[in-house]
Design a protein around this motif. Structure first.
Motif, PDB file in Angstrom:
ATOM      1  N   ALA B 119     -42.268  68.152 -55.442  1.00 19.54           N
ATOM      2  CA  ALA B 119     -42.146  67.604 -54.097  1.00 19.54           C
ATOM      3  C   ALA B 119     -42.418  68.676 -53.067  1.00 19.54           C
ATOM      4  CB  ALA B 119     -40.756  67.011 -53.898  1.00 19.54           C
ATOM      5  N   SER B 120     -41.900  69.899 -53.309  1.00 20.56           N
ATOM      6  CA  SER B 120     -42.135  70.967 -52.333  1.00 20.56           C
ATOM      7  C   SER B 120     -43.612  71.295 -52.256  1.00 20.56           C
ATOM      8  CB  SER B 120     -41.356  72.220 -52.710  1.00 20.56           C
ATOM      9  OG  SER B 120     -40.035  71.873 -52.992  1.00 20.56           O
ATOM     10  N   ILE B 121     -44.279  71.344 -53.418  1.00 16.26           N
ATOM     11  CA  ILE B 121     -45.716  71.635 -53.393  1.00 16.26           C
ATOM     12  C   ILE B 121     -46.436  70.543 -52.612  1.00 16.26           C
ATOM     13  CG2 ILE B 121     -47.779  71.914 -54.788  1.00 16.26           C
ATOM     14  CD1 ILE B 121     -46.074  72.891 -57.023  1.00 16.26           C
ATOM     15  N   GLY B 122     -46.059  69.275 -52.859  1.00 13.78           N
ATOM     16  CA  GLY B 122     -46.714  68.178 -52.176  1.00 13.78           C
ATOM     17  C   GLY B 122     -46.524  68.264 -50.676  1.00 13.78           C
ATOM     18  N   VAL B 123     -45.279  68.573 -50.245  1.00 13.91           N
ATOM     19  CA  VAL B 123     -45.017  68.650 -48.812  1.00 13.91           C
ATOM     20  C   VAL B 123     -45.794  69.805 -48.193  1.00 13.91           C
ATOM     21  CG1 VAL B 123     -43.240  69.207 -47.148  1.00 13.91           C
ATOM     22  CG2 VAL B 123     -42.823  67.488 -48.857  1.00 13.91           C
ATOM     23  N   ALA B 124     -45.830  70.942 -48.907  1.00  9.59           N
ATOM     24  CA  ALA B 124     -46.581  72.085 -48.385  1.00  9.59           C
ATOM     25  C   ALA B 124     -48.042  71.694 -48.222  1.00  9.59           C
ATOM     26  CB  ALA B 124     -46.448  73.271 -49.328  1.00  9.59           C
ATOM     27  N   ARG B 125     -48.567  70.990 -49.218  1.00 14.84           N
ATOM     28  CA  ARG B 125     -49.967  70.572 -49.116  1.00 14.84           C
ATOM     29  C   ARG B 125     -50.162  69.603 -47.960  1.00 14.84           C
ATOM     30  NH1 ARG B 125     -52.542  69.130 -54.910  1.00 14.84           N
ATOM     31  NH2 ARG B 125     -52.181  71.099 -55.963  1.00 14.84           N
ATOM     32  N   LEU B 131     -52.558  70.556 -40.655  1.00 14.32           N
ATOM     33  CA  LEU B 131     -53.152  71.635 -39.865  1.00 14.32           C
ATOM     34  C   LEU B 131     -54.661  71.501 -39.860  1.00 14.32           C
ATOM     35  CD1 LEU B 131     -51.480  73.934 -38.710  1.00 14.32           C
ATOM     36  CD2 LEU B 131     -52.359  75.364 -40.515  1.00 14.32           C
ATOM     37  N   GLY B 132     -55.221  71.096 -41.010  1.00 16.69           N
ATOM     38  CA  GLY B 132     -56.667  70.959 -41.095  1.00 16.69           C
ATOM     39  C   GLY B 132     -57.199  69.874 -40.184  1.00 16.69           C
ATOM     40  N   TYR B 133     -56.648  68.645 -40.278  1.00 22.87           N
ATOM     41  CA  TYR B 133     -57.309  67.554 -39.544  1.00 22.87           C
ATOM     42  C   TYR B 133     -56.866  67.435 -38.098  1.00 22.87           C
ATOM     43  CZ  TYR B 133     -53.219  64.643 -40.809  1.00 22.87           C
ATOM     44  OH  TYR B 133     -51.972  64.154 -40.976  1.00 22.87           O
ATOM     45  N   GLU B 134     -55.647  67.929 -37.776  1.00 20.41           N
ATOM     46  CA  GLU B 134     -55.177  67.747 -36.405  1.00 20.41           C
ATOM     47  C   GLU B 134     -56.060  68.506 -35.408  1.00 20.41           C
ATOM     48  OE1 GLU B 134     -53.025  65.924 -34.916  1.00 20.41           O
ATOM     49  OE2 GLU B 134     -51.759  65.134 -36.505  1.00 20.41           O
ATOM     50  N   LEU B 181     -59.700  59.839 -42.067  1.00 20.30           N
ATOM     51  CA  LEU B 181     -59.633  59.785 -43.531  1.00 20.30           C
ATOM     52  C   LEU B 181     -58.561  60.736 -44.044  1.00 20.30           C
ATOM     53  CD1 LEU B 181     -63.321  59.704 -44.750  1.00 20.30           C
ATOM     54  CD2 LEU B 181     -61.671  57.879 -44.776  1.00 20.30           C
ATOM     55  N   GLY B 182     -58.482  61.932 -43.425  1.00 16.04           N
ATOM     56  CA  GLY B 182     -57.463  62.873 -43.854  1.00 16.04           C
ATOM     57  C   GLY B 182     -56.066  62.388 -43.530  1.00 16.04           C
ATOM     58  N   MET B 183     -55.880  61.765 -42.353  1.00 16.67           N
ATOM     59  CA  MET B 183     -54.561  61.238 -41.988  1.00 16.67           C
ATOM     60  C   MET B 183     -54.120  60.156 -42.941  1.00 16.67           C
ATOM     61  SD  MET B 183     -54.655  60.596 -37.998  1.00 16.67           S
ATOM     62  CE  MET B 183     -55.605  61.633 -36.976  1.00 16.67           C
ATOM     63  N   LEU B 184     -55.085  59.283 -43.302  1.00 17.36           N
ATOM     64  CA  LEU B 184     -54.721  58.185 -44.196  1.00 17.36           C
ATOM     65  C   LEU B 184     -54.466  58.686 -45.602  1.00 17.36           C
ATOM     66  CD1 LEU B 184     -57.398  55.594 -43.124  1.00 17.36           C
ATOM     67  CD2 LEU B 184     -55.025  55.639 -42.502  1.00 17.36           C
ATOM     68  N   GLY B 185     -54.860  59.925 -45.907  1.00 12.78           N
ATOM     69  CA  GLY B 185     -54.705  60.414 -47.268  1.00 12.78           C
ATOM     70  C   GLY B 185     -55.652  59.732 -48.222  1.00 12.78           C
ATOM     71  N   LYS B 186     -56.804  59.316 -47.698  1.00 13.12           N
ATOM     72  CA  LYS B 186     -57.801  58.694 -48.567  1.00 13.12           C
ATOM     73  C   LYS B 186     -58.572  59.777 -49.296  1.00 13.12           C
ATOM     74  CE  LYS B 186     -57.688  54.238 -47.784  1.00 13.12           C
ATOM     75  NZ  LYS B 186     -57.494  53.357 -48.922  1.00 13.12           N
ATOM     76  N   LYS B 187     -59.133  59.448 -50.442  1.00 13.97           N
ATOM     77  CA  LYS B 187     -60.005  60.416 -51.092  1.00 13.97           C
ATOM     78  C   LYS B 187     -61.179  60.690 -50.170  1.00 13.97           C
ATOM     79  CE  LYS B 187     -59.069  59.482 -55.898  1.00 13.97           C
ATOM     80  NZ  LYS B 187     -58.700  58.119 -56.229  1.00 13.97           N
ATOM     81  N   VAL B 269     -59.009  72.377 -45.968  1.00 11.00           N
ATOM     82  CA  VAL B 269     -58.869  73.076 -44.696  1.00 11.00           C
ATOM     83  C   VAL B 269     -60.182  73.741 -44.310  1.00 11.00           C
ATOM     84  CG1 VAL B 269     -57.606  74.854 -43.478  1.00 11.00           C
ATOM     85  CG2 VAL B 269     -56.442  73.366 -45.057  1.00 11.00           C
ATOM     86  N   LYS B 270     -60.860  74.363 -45.306  1.00 16.22           N
ATOM     87  CA  LYS B 270     -62.142  74.998 -45.005  1.00 16.22           C
ATOM     88  C   LYS B 270     -63.117  73.968 -44.454  1.00 16.22           C
ATOM     89  CE  LYS B 270     -62.459  78.858 -48.127  1.00 16.22           C
ATOM     90  NZ  LYS B 270     -62.753  79.087 -49.537  1.00 16.22           N
ATOM     91  N   PHE B 271     -63.161  72.806 -45.118  1.00 17.70           N
ATOM     92  CA  PHE B 271     -64.093  71.774 -44.669  1.00 17.70           C
ATOM     93  C   PHE B 271     -63.788  71.353 -43.236  1.00 17.70           C
ATOM     94  CE2 PHE B 271     -64.771  67.216 -44.043  1.00 17.70           C
ATOM     95  CZ  PHE B 271     -66.145  67.185 -44.123  1.00 17.70           C
ATOM     96  N   TYR B 272     -62.494  71.066 -42.973  1.00 22.92           N
ATOM     97  CA  TYR B 272     -62.154  70.579 -41.635  1.00 22.92           C
ATOM     98  C   TYR B 272     -62.444  71.615 -40.573  1.00 22.92           C
ATOM     99  CZ  TYR B 272     -60.066  66.097 -42.615  1.00 22.92           C
ATOM    100  OH  TYR B 272     -59.877  64.807 -42.942  1.00 22.92           O
ATOM    101  N   TRP B 273     -62.212  72.887 -40.883  1.00 21.45           N
ATOM    102  CA  TRP B 273     -62.380  73.893 -39.851  1.00 21.45           C
ATOM    103  C   TRP B 273     -63.825  74.337 -39.719  1.00 21.45           C
ATOM    104  CZ3 TRP B 273     -57.464  77.471 -39.926  1.00 21.45           C
ATOM    105  CH2 TRP B 273     -56.381  76.695 -39.518  1.00 21.45           C
TER     106      TRP B 273
END
Ligand code: SF4
Lengths: 180, 293
Positions: B119-125, B131-134, B181-187, B269-273
């Motif tokens: 769960a912690s790994i998931g939340v960190a991700r 941070l990436g999509y915002e 797409l990133g907000m929705l958590g879609k592939k 993150v690399k892709f978004y930035w």
């Protein structure tokens, strides 16, 4: 039998539960290879509302595919006890039924039913996906009728199950870096 | 009247959201040449999850889940659904973005409170991905706000009398859709919940009614995210055309997600930035230069 009495609410809930079964598969046996075809396009179990789940906390069915060694049996018992009620167990293949071809092995258990309550067995070595889907439909029928109450049996006969587990395993506690 | 409008917004979120999730599963199945579950499957799933008997992991866990659901419901009440605005005059985009963070943080708190490392790994991700999509999303939105000189969402919608913002600022629209797409958590951006790697990540310890509440929270947050996109970019709509546009956006997102594999978190993150962020800056430059169609 008193275990079979359900309130109206439980009856409605059982209808819903039978239509949305999430499954945790414990795939240490060779029978696991029959699961991908039943999940993917050919047999498509999602049309019954069934799906794989990654964690015991969200699973309704614990699906044991084949033989269990004493080492894996401890994990199975842990997993089973973590699942939220009501929970169902399916034993898949002859190995869970009577030991199958490993009946005289020193390392595997023979009857799964001694250790956790099994609602439904699928006989065969290994059963085809058709048998699997047939079993799922049977399990749904049993849930709707209120006959799949292995989890109640486990609570009522907890002493007996614990004794069997201790007899075969010595102790149920797992010693490794993940469980201490 | 306000109470009635809030109830209408929430009921729309519940029924339309769950129905569309079921339809997305059906579309996914058809893409994979399967028959697929019925469209009402997600209603059954939610009610089944609520009917089971699960365990809690302490009061931080309980409180986190309530905060997540409450935060998202509160956010949804501020979002205009076409001409159905629960709080007219208060539907400012900054209010919505800030309130939305309450839900996300509540979820992070509750899930970490369960004490499971997955769960912690998931939340960190999830927070890293945020941070990436915002950043590209907010830069693109800033261009829109600067151009229309208003930050009220229904103001932004009403300002599109001549054409849709999507056509006036196509690059910004594309950036906002990729961020969506990133907000929705879609592939390919479903890294935080990757079931095969980290056992569904944040949800790993959720049982029974907690799972049901989180599924509702997920539905409502999908509703908030897509509604913002539809309101800001897809022209003036009344309640019905709004739902129509909503459905189209959701189906396109589902189709994209049905054919793509998953990014690793640093690739996200690399892709978004790299791509969306530079495109967003280009769009802002165009707005500043007055190159808006
Ligand atoms: S029943 Fe047959 S296929 Fe299944 S685990 Fe045993 S040996 Fe393997």
């Amino acid at each position: 039998m008193s275990t079979n009495e359900r309130s109206i609410w439980e009856k409605i809930a059982d209808q819903l539960r039978s239509k949305s079964l999430w499954m945790l598969h414990y795939c240490t046996g060779c029978g696991a290879i029959e699961l991908p075809p039943s999940m993917t396009s050919r047999f498509d179990m999602e049309r019954f509302g069934m799906g794989p789940m990654a964690t015991p906390r969200q699973a309704d069915i614990l699906f044991i595919t084949g033989y269990l060694s004493a080492k894996t049996l401890r994990r199975v018992i842990y997993t089973y006890e973590q699942m939220p009620e009501p929970k169902y167990v399916i034993g898949f293949g002859s190995c869970t039924l009577n030991g199958g071809i490993y009946y005289d092995s020193y390392a595997t258990i023979n009857r799964l039913d001694y250790y956790i309550p099994v609602d439904l067995y699928i006989a065969g070595c290994m059963p085809r996906p058709e048998a699997l889907l047939e079993a799922f439909n049977e399990l749904m029928r049993m849930i709707r009728k209120g006959e799949a109450n292995g989890w109640k049996r486990y609570k009522e006969n907890y002493e007996w199950y614990k004794q069997n587990q201790l007899r075969s395993l010595g102790e149920v506690f797992i010693h490794d870096e993940f469980h201490e | 009247m306000t109470v009635l409008r809030v109830i209408a917004v929430l009921l729309t979120g519940f029924f339309v959201g769950l129905t569309l999730e079921g339809i997305a599963r059906k579309i996914m199945a058809r893409v994979q040449r399967r028959y697929g579950p019925p469209w009402y499957q997600n209603f059954i799933d939610v009610f089944k999850a609520l009917s089971k008997r699960g365990i809690s992991h302490g009061w931080i866990f309980d409180f986190g889940i309530l905060m997540a659901l409450g935060g998202v419901i509160a956010t949804l009440a501020f979002v205009p659904l076409g001409d159905l605005v629960a709080f007219p005059g208060l539907d400012n985009i900054f209010i919505i973005v800030y309130l939305f963070a309450v839900g996300a943080l509540g979820m992070a708190m509750g899930m970490v409170g369960s004490g499971n490392p997955n769960a912690s790994i998931g939340v960190a991700r999830a927070l890293t991905q945020m941070l990436g999509y915002e950043v590209p999303y907010l830069v693109a939105i800033a261009g829109v706000l600067y151009y229309y000189k208003t930050s009220s969402v229904s103001g932004l919608m009403m300002a599109q009398q001549d054409t849709w913002t999507l056509f006036k600022m196509p690059i910004g629209g594309i950036v906002a859709f990729i961020s969506l797409l990133g907000m929705l958590g879609k592939k390919p951006f479903d890294t935080p919940i990757a079931p095969a790697e980290i056992a569904s990540g944040p949800m790993v310890e959720l049982s029974a009614k907690y799972m049901g509440l989180l599924m509702l929270m997920h539905t409502f947050s999908i509703f908030v995210e897509i509604s913002l996109f539809v309101d800001i970019f897809l022209g003036i709509s009344n309640y019905l055309t709004f739902l129509l546009k909503f459905t189209v956006v959701w189906i396109i997102a589902t189709l994209i997600s049905a054919v793509l594999p998953r990014f690793r978190i640093e690739q996200v993150v690399k892709f978004y930035w790299k791509v969306p962020l530079s495109l967003a800056f280009v769009q802002v430059l165009f707005v500043l230069l007055g190159w808006v169609f």
